[in-house]
Scaffold this motif. Structure first.
Motif, PDB file in Angstrom:
ATOM      1  N   ALA A   1     -23.292  -1.734  -6.210  1.00  0.00           N
ATOM      2  CA  ALA A   1     -22.418  -2.287  -7.025  1.00  0.00           C
ATOM      3  C   ALA A   1     -21.011  -1.568  -6.777  1.00  0.00           C
ATOM      4  O   ALA A   1     -20.038  -2.376  -6.898  1.00  0.00           O
ATOM      5  N   VAL A   2     -20.978  -0.510  -6.652  1.00  0.00           N
ATOM      6  CA  VAL A   2     -19.588   0.220  -6.466  1.00  0.00           C
ATOM      7  C   VAL A   2     -18.835  -0.012  -5.092  1.00  0.00           C
ATOM      8  O   VAL A   2     -17.951  -0.546  -4.996  1.00  0.00           O
ATOM      9  N   LYS A   3     -19.918  -0.052  -3.966  1.00  0.00           N
ATOM     10  CA  LYS A   3     -19.288  -0.283  -2.681  1.00  0.00           C
ATOM     11  C   LYS A   3     -17.921   0.597  -2.412  1.00  0.00           C
ATOM     12  O   LYS A   3     -17.884   1.853  -2.573  1.00  0.00           O
ATOM     13  N   GLN A   4     -17.011  -0.200  -1.720  1.00  0.00           N
ATOM     14  CA  GLN A   4     -15.580   0.261  -1.771  1.00  0.00           C
ATOM     15  C   GLN A   4     -14.575   0.071  -3.066  1.00  0.00           C
ATOM     16  O   GLN A   4     -13.539   0.503  -2.851  1.00  0.00           O
ATOM     17  N   ARG A   5     -15.311  -0.566  -4.225  1.00  0.00           N
ATOM     18  CA  ARG A   5     -14.390  -0.295  -5.217  1.00  0.00           C
ATOM     19  C   ARG A   5     -13.910   0.928  -6.083  1.00  0.00           C
ATOM     20  O   ARG A   5     -13.021   0.814  -7.084  1.00  0.00           O
ATOM     21  N   GLY A   6     -14.652   1.932  -6.145  1.00  0.00           N
ATOM     22  CA  GLY A   6     -14.204   3.138  -6.374  1.00  0.00           C
ATOM     23  C   GLY A   6     -15.424   4.114  -6.333  1.00  0.00           C
ATOM     24  O   GLY A   6     -16.029   3.964  -4.805  1.00  0.00           O
ATOM     25  N   LYS A   7     -15.479   5.076  -7.012  1.00  0.00           N
ATOM     26  CA  LYS A   7     -16.269   6.191  -6.536  1.00  0.00           C
ATOM     27  C   LYS A   7     -17.712   6.157  -7.287  1.00  0.00           C
ATOM     28  O   LYS A   7     -17.640   5.704  -8.357  1.00  0.00           O
ATOM     29  N   LEU A   8     -18.762   6.538  -6.541  1.00  0.00           N
ATOM     30  CA  LEU A   8     -20.015   6.667  -7.403  1.00  0.00           C
ATOM     31  C   LEU A   8     -20.273   8.155  -7.599  1.00  0.00           C
ATOM     32  O   LEU A   8     -20.462   8.879  -6.585  1.00  0.00           O
ATOM     33  N   LEU A   9     -20.607   8.597  -8.758  1.00  0.00           N
ATOM     34  CA  LEU A   9     -21.030  10.078  -9.046  1.00  0.00           C
ATOM     35  C   LEU A   9     -22.385   9.909  -9.676  1.00  0.00           C
ATOM     36  O   LEU A   9     -22.805   8.952 -10.288  1.00  0.00           O
ATOM     37  N   MET A  10     -23.360  10.681  -9.362  1.00  0.00           N
ATOM     38  CA  MET A  10     -24.601  10.939  -9.919  1.00  0.00           C
ATOM     39  C   MET A  10     -24.980  12.121 -10.463  1.00  0.00           C
ATOM     40  O   MET A  10     -24.704  13.286  -9.878  1.00  0.00           O
ATOM     41  N   GLY A  11     -25.463  12.128 -11.785  1.00  0.00           N
ATOM     42  CA  GLY A  11     -25.947  13.180 -12.261  1.00  0.00           C
ATOM     43  C   GLY A  11     -27.229  13.689 -11.635  1.00  0.00           C
ATOM     44  O   GLY A  11     -28.302  12.933 -11.561  1.00  0.00           O
ATOM     45  N   ILE A  12     -27.447  14.831 -11.467  1.00  0.00           N
ATOM     46  CA  ILE A  12     -28.961  15.319 -10.760  1.00  0.00           C
ATOM     47  C   ILE A  12     -29.476  16.360 -11.738  1.00  0.00           C
ATOM     48  O   ILE A  12     -30.287  17.319 -11.033  1.00  0.00           O
ATOM     49  N   GLY A  13     -29.277  16.323 -12.956  1.00  0.00           N
ATOM     50  CA  GLY A  13     -30.023  17.189 -13.847  1.00  0.00           C
ATOM     51  C   GLY A  13     -31.367  17.005 -13.597  1.00  0.00           C
ATOM     52  O   GLY A  13     -32.005  16.012 -13.665  1.00  0.00           O
ATOM     53  N   ALA A  14     -32.179  18.212 -13.762  1.00  0.00           N
ATOM     54  CA  ALA A  14     -33.643  18.231 -13.657  1.00  0.00           C
ATOM     55  C   ALA A  14     -34.144  19.624 -14.422  1.00  0.00           C
ATOM     56  O   ALA A  14     -33.484  20.574 -14.223  1.00  0.00           O
ATOM     57  N   ALA A  15     -35.390  19.332 -14.610  1.00  0.00           N
ATOM     58  CA  ALA A  15     -36.038  20.733 -15.309  1.00  0.00           C
ATOM     59  C   ALA A  15     -36.328  21.766 -14.143  1.00  0.00           C
ATOM     60  O   ALA A  15     -36.510  23.082 -14.398  1.00  0.00           O
ATOM     61  N   SER A  16     -36.408  21.088 -12.938  1.00  0.00           N
ATOM     62  CA  SER A  16     -36.822  22.224 -11.762  1.00  0.00           C
ATOM     63  C   SER A  16     -35.701  22.151 -10.743  1.00  0.00           C
ATOM     64  O   SER A  16     -35.282  21.149 -10.415  1.00  0.00           O
ATOM     65  N   TYR A  17     -35.812  23.125  -9.942  1.00  0.00           N
ATOM     66  CA  TYR A  17     -34.863  23.450  -8.780  1.00  0.00           C
ATOM     67  C   TYR A  17     -34.920  22.263  -7.671  1.00  0.00           C
ATOM     68  O   TYR A  17     -34.238  21.671  -7.454  1.00  0.00           O
ATOM     69  N   ARG A  18     -36.541  22.164  -7.477  1.00  0.00           N
ATOM     70  CA  ARG A  18     -36.655  21.153  -6.269  1.00  0.00           C
ATOM     71  C   ARG A  18     -36.352  19.808  -6.547  1.00  0.00           C
ATOM     72  O   ARG A  18     -35.714  19.112  -5.652  1.00  0.00           O
ATOM     73  N   GLU A  19     -36.601  19.398  -8.143  1.00  0.00           N
ATOM     74  CA  GLU A  19     -35.969  17.913  -8.286  1.00  0.00           C
ATOM     75  C   GLU A  19     -34.552  17.670  -8.258  1.00  0.00           C
ATOM     76  O   GLU A  19     -34.124  16.599  -7.869  1.00  0.00           O
ATOM     77  N   ALA A  20     -34.055  18.737  -8.890  1.00  0.00           N
ATOM     78  CA  ALA A  20     -32.366  18.660  -8.549  1.00  0.00           C
ATOM     79  C   ALA A  20     -31.828  18.515  -7.307  1.00  0.00           C
ATOM     80  O   ALA A  20     -31.113  17.662  -6.918  1.00  0.00           O
ATOM     81  N   VAL A  21     -32.385  19.174  -6.434  1.00  0.00           N
ATOM     82  CA  VAL A  21     -32.075  19.147  -4.868  1.00  0.00           C
ATOM     83  C   VAL A  21     -32.575  17.875  -4.283  1.00  0.00           C
ATOM     84  O   VAL A  21     -31.670  17.312  -3.740  1.00  0.00           O
ATOM     85  N   ARG A  22     -33.686  17.321  -4.686  1.00  0.00           N
ATOM     86  CA  ARG A  22     -34.114  15.966  -4.296  1.00  0.00           C
ATOM     87  C   ARG A  22     -33.391  15.075  -4.767  1.00  0.00           C
ATOM     88  O   ARG A  22     -32.718  13.992  -3.997  1.00  0.00           O
ATOM     89  N   ARG A  23     -32.858  14.878  -5.880  1.00  0.00           N
ATOM     90  CA  ARG A  23     -31.718  14.013  -6.562  1.00  0.00           C
ATOM     91  C   ARG A  23     -30.472  14.215  -5.980  1.00  0.00           C
ATOM     92  O   ARG A  23     -29.833  13.124  -5.773  1.00  0.00           O
ATOM     93  N   GLY A  24     -30.061  15.258  -5.673  1.00  0.00           N
ATOM     94  CA  GLY A  24     -28.909  15.373  -5.064  1.00  0.00           C
ATOM     95  C   GLY A  24     -28.509  15.015  -3.727  1.00  0.00           C
ATOM     96  O   GLY A  24     -27.583  14.159  -3.243  1.00  0.00           O
ATOM     97  N   LYS A  25     -29.981  15.150  -2.889  1.00  0.00           N
ATOM     98  CA  LYS A  25     -29.918  14.539  -1.440  1.00  0.00           C
ATOM     99  C   LYS A  25     -30.130  13.046  -1.576  1.00  0.00           C
ATOM    100  O   LYS A  25     -29.498  12.378  -0.484  1.00  0.00           O
TER     101      LYS A  25
END
Length: 322
Positions: A86-110
């Motif tokens: 939806a965003v493509k070149q129209r603006g910036k996409l930011l994603m929250g990567i909050g999680a209860a565990s380190y591994r899931e936060a990293v997975r979401r970030g990647k």
């Protein structure tokens, strides 16, 4: 070297050339649901496009407004893919990567960086209480595994906090920690940054202190839940900030205050979901059952909203009554 986790990879971060400048106005978008609690892909895309059409510099998915704690891993991945398309070149996409565990936060970030996110928002872990040493170790481990810009997400209402001195140290020591989105509702973090010359983006995440941040020239921009459903309001307040304290600007600021007072009576982000439905962005579907009291409250809020929005539209258009 981190004595707690015995890792030192964050010293050799592969993104040492990342700029710590970050500014603008971003809409924190809801995660709309269907009646069977699945992500409503069509409504999510419509909400993103609507925010960008109204002048937002970008959108944020998977933050508190997006109820990130309830996002299943596969739902996070789905939202990321929808957002990127939806965003493509129209603006910036930011994603929250909050999680209860380190591994899931990293997975979401990647996942976020793989689909093209310009940055990710990293809150401290939620539910269990941790010390600041624990939070520091968590952040340094997560960012050492990511190859893109990270904004610390200070959200003490729902997670362990970042104290100002720790946030400043993380910005100084971790090349890809580019700043803070502070949703605490306090000005202390950014006053500390300003007083100590902390070189990082200062993004306000609490609509209730947005105007005070502007008055004290403390922030470089905002990530706003209100902007997710009423981008016109936030866009006006940011782009016209040089007109601070004029009658027209004060009128729009007062209208924001009225709205926030109404939203305080709802759990986050239930009031925003009512606005989204009122504006045709997404049906107001909830992950929790709605009591009769909440249903009555929602009906009263909708009636109030009709009058408020008429006044807000006039004020944004410059038609302020003397």
């Amino acid at each position: 070297f981190c004595l707690t986790c015995s890792k030192n990879a964050w010293y050799s971060c592969p993104v040492s050339t990342i700029s710590k400048s970050f500014s603008g106005v971003y809409a924190a978008v809801l995660t709309p649901r269907t009646t069977d609690a699945r992500i409503d892909a069509h409504s999510l895309e419509r909400n993103i496009c609507f925010a960008l059409d109204k002048g937002m510099d970008g959108v944020v998915l998977g933050g508190a407004t997006g109820e990130y704690a309830a996002l299943l891993p596969e739902e996070f991945d789905q939202a990321a893919a929808i957002g990127a398309e939806a965003v493509k070149q129209r603006g910036k996409l930011l994603m929250g990567i909050g999680a209860a565990s380190y591994r899931e936060a990293v997975r979401r970030g990647k996942t976020a960086f793989r689909v093209g996110a310009a940055a990710v928002l990293l809150p401290a872990p939620h539910f269990f209480a941790y010390s600041q040493d624990d939070v520091e170790c968590f952040v340094k481990d997560v960012v050492s595994d990511l190859d893109g810009p990270v904004l610390l997400y200070n959200l003490p209402q729902f997670t362990n906090p970042f104290v100002p001195s720790l946030a400043a140290r993380l910005i100084s020591e971790c090349p890809n920690v580019v700043g803070v989105k502070d949703s605490s509702g306090s000005l202390d973090m950014f006053r500390f940054f300003q007083a100590n010359g902390t070189d990082g983006a200062r993004i306000v995440g609490n609509d209730g202190v947005f105007l005070e941040m502007i008055r004290e020239d403390l922030c470089h921009g905002t990530i706003s839940g209100v902007a997710g459903v009423l981008p016109e309001l936030t866009h006006y307040l940011w782009t016209n900030r040089k007109a601070l304290s004029t009658p027209a600007y004060d009128c729009v600021g007062d209208l924001l205050g009225e709205l926030l007072k109404q939203l305080e009576s709802f759990p986050v982000p239930w009031g925003l979901k009512q606005i989204a439905e009122h504006r045709g962005l997404a049906p107001a579907e909830f992950l929790q059952p709605q009591s009769e009291f909440r249903q009555q409250q929602a009906r009263a809020f909708r009636l109030w909203l009709e009058d408020w929005w008429q006044r807000a539209e006039q004020a944004i258009a410059g038609k302020v009554a003397p």
